[in-house]
Design an enzyme around this catalytic site. Structure first.
Site, PDB file in Angstrom:
ATOM      1  N   HIS A  20      -0.860   9.050  -2.263  1.00  0.00           N
ATOM      2  CA  HIS A  20      -0.624   9.554  -2.947  1.00  0.00           C
ATOM      3  C   HIS A  20      -2.077  11.056  -3.059  1.00  0.00           C
ATOM      4  O   HIS A  20      -2.185  10.809  -2.839  1.00  0.00           O
ATOM      5  CB  HIS A  20      -0.328   9.928  -4.794  1.00  0.00           C
ATOM      6  CG  HIS A  20       0.191   8.177  -5.551  1.00  0.00           C
ATOM      7  ND1 HIS A  20       0.996   7.791  -5.101  1.00  0.00           N
ATOM      8  CD2 HIS A  20      -0.273   6.989  -6.107  1.00  0.00           C
ATOM      9  CE1 HIS A  20       1.579   7.140  -5.804  1.00  0.00           C
ATOM     10  NE2 HIS A  20       0.490   6.475  -6.288  1.00  0.00           N
TER      11      HIS A  20
ATOM     12  N   GLY B 153       4.528   3.255 -11.195  1.00  0.00           N
ATOM     13  CA  GLY B 153       6.196   4.178 -11.856  1.00  0.00           C
ATOM     14  C   GLY B 153       6.916   3.828 -10.167  1.00  0.00           C
ATOM     15  O   GLY B 153       6.486   3.928  -9.627  1.00  0.00           O
TER      16      GLY B 153
ATOM     17  N   ALA C 255       6.701   8.072  -6.681  1.00  0.00           N
ATOM     18  CA  ALA C 255       5.830   8.375  -6.028  1.00  0.00           C
ATOM     19  C   ALA C 255       6.467   9.517  -5.071  1.00  0.00           C
ATOM     20  O   ALA C 255       7.564   8.391  -4.499  1.00  0.00           O
ATOM     21  CB  ALA C 255       4.968   7.974  -5.093  1.00  0.00           C
TER      22      ALA C 255
ATOM     23  N   ALA D  92       8.973   6.473  -3.027  1.00  0.00           N
ATOM     24  CA  ALA D  92       8.562   4.852  -3.218  1.00  0.00           C
ATOM     25  C   ALA D  92       8.006   4.319  -4.614  1.00  0.00           C
ATOM     26  O   ALA D  92       7.878   4.921  -5.446  1.00  0.00           O
ATOM     27  CB  ALA D  92       6.177   4.476  -2.445  1.00  0.00           C
TER      28      ALA D  92
ATOM     29  N   ILE E 275       0.738  -1.309   0.161  1.00  0.00           N
ATOM     30  CA  ILE E 275      -0.037  -0.212   0.013  1.00  0.00           C
ATOM     31  C   ILE E 275       0.915   1.096   0.047  1.00  0.00           C
ATOM     32  O   ILE E 275       2.147   1.565   0.827  1.00  0.00           O
ATOM     33  CB  ILE E 275      -0.799  -0.099   1.828  1.00  0.00           C
ATOM     34  CG1 ILE E 275      -1.817   0.840   0.946  1.00  0.00           C
ATOM     35  CG2 ILE E 275      -0.066   0.622   2.108  1.00  0.00           C
ATOM     36  CD1 ILE E 275      -3.275   0.269   2.278  1.00  0.00           C
TER      37      ILE E 275
ATOM     38  N   CYS F 274       3.980   1.475   2.612  1.00  0.00           N
ATOM     39  CA  CYS F 274       4.599  -0.416   1.396  1.00  0.00           C
ATOM     40  C   CYS F 274       4.230  -1.206   2.318  1.00  0.00           C
ATOM     41  O   CYS F 274       5.667  -2.853   2.194  1.00  0.00           O
ATOM     42  CB  CYS F 274       5.951   0.003   1.602  1.00  0.00           C
ATOM     43  SG  CYS F 274       6.119   1.227   0.325  1.00  0.00           S
TER      44      CYS F 274
END
Length: 232
Positions: free
Chosen positions: A95, A173, A175, A160, A92, A191
């Site tokens: 954003h 991609g 962040a 991340a 997880i 994460c």
């Protein structure tokens, strides 16, 4: 091999709408590759790079554990955030505003066919970019992304990463937290890694705001060198 990358900075855009757009670009490249394989068409495949900033959203990778989201649906709504289970790797992440999100949608047959190398190159782009601000960032063994003070009690993640690849075509991609509200990370186990902190560039530099357009230019510079690519 086509080493030109079509660059788009699409500004602030809903996560689901951006995901759908990524899928469209991703499918177009795959369709071209399939046509080339079936018909020996010899068509050139495109490469894309999207910069975007999302409204508050939490996304869970296909190998992730939904219990790492610490909010109920009602609490998500209260915070003005959304939640999606998506088809990238990883667990997880969050954003939101003040975060630079980059989505390279590349045909790696144009560059190199090695996903491990691809991820390491993405990390290196961010490491070199942050080095220009006097930060010593690095990789953390067994964990993707870019970190500070690895191996100490003060280890914290600043960028991340999570990708998807099929037939050597990539999507999703990185962040990078630049001016992000770090409070939103308190609502997840980032994460899926317990006991590790998250940070942002403005927090590390102890300033209120970092110029995000300047960061983007540096990211593109290092990306083009590492991938031997030209942005158009």
């Amino acid at each position: 091999m086509n080493k030109r990358i079509q660059l788009q900075d699409i500004g602030i855009k809903d996560f689901k709408a951006t995901w759908d757009y990524q899928e469209m670009l991703f499918k177009a490249i795959l369709d071209t590759k399939i046509k080339n394989r079936r018909e020996d068409a010899g068509l050139e495949t495109d490469n894309h790079f999207l910069f975007v900033e999302h409204p508050h959203v939490y996304t869970l990778g296909k190998s992730g554990d939904e219990s790492n989201l610490l909010l109920s649906k009602a609490q998500l709504a209260e915070k003005g955030a959304t939640f999606y289970k998506i088809n990238r790797g990883g667990d997880i992440t969050y954003h939101g505003p003040g975060q630079i999100v980059g989505y390279p949608i590349l045909d790696l047959d144009n560059f190199f066919t090695d996903i491990h190398k691809y991820l390491r190159f993405l990390e290196e782009v961010i490491i070199l970019t942050l080095k220009e601000y006097g930060l010593k960032t690095e990789r953390s063994p067994g964990e993707t992304g870019v970190w500070l003070d690895v191996g100490t009690p003060f280890a914290r993640k600043i960028c991340a990463m999570g990708v998807r690849a099929s037939r050597w075509v990539t999507m999703h991609g990185f962040a990078l937290n630049v001016n992000a509200d770090l409070g939103y990370f308190d609502n997840i186990i980032p994460c899926g890694i317990k006991g590790k902190a998250v940070t942002s560039l403005n927090n590390e530099l102890e300033i209120k705001h970092v110029d995000e357009s300047e960061i983007k230019a540096k990211i593109l510079k290092h990306f083009s060198v590492l991938f031997k690519a030209d942005f158009v």
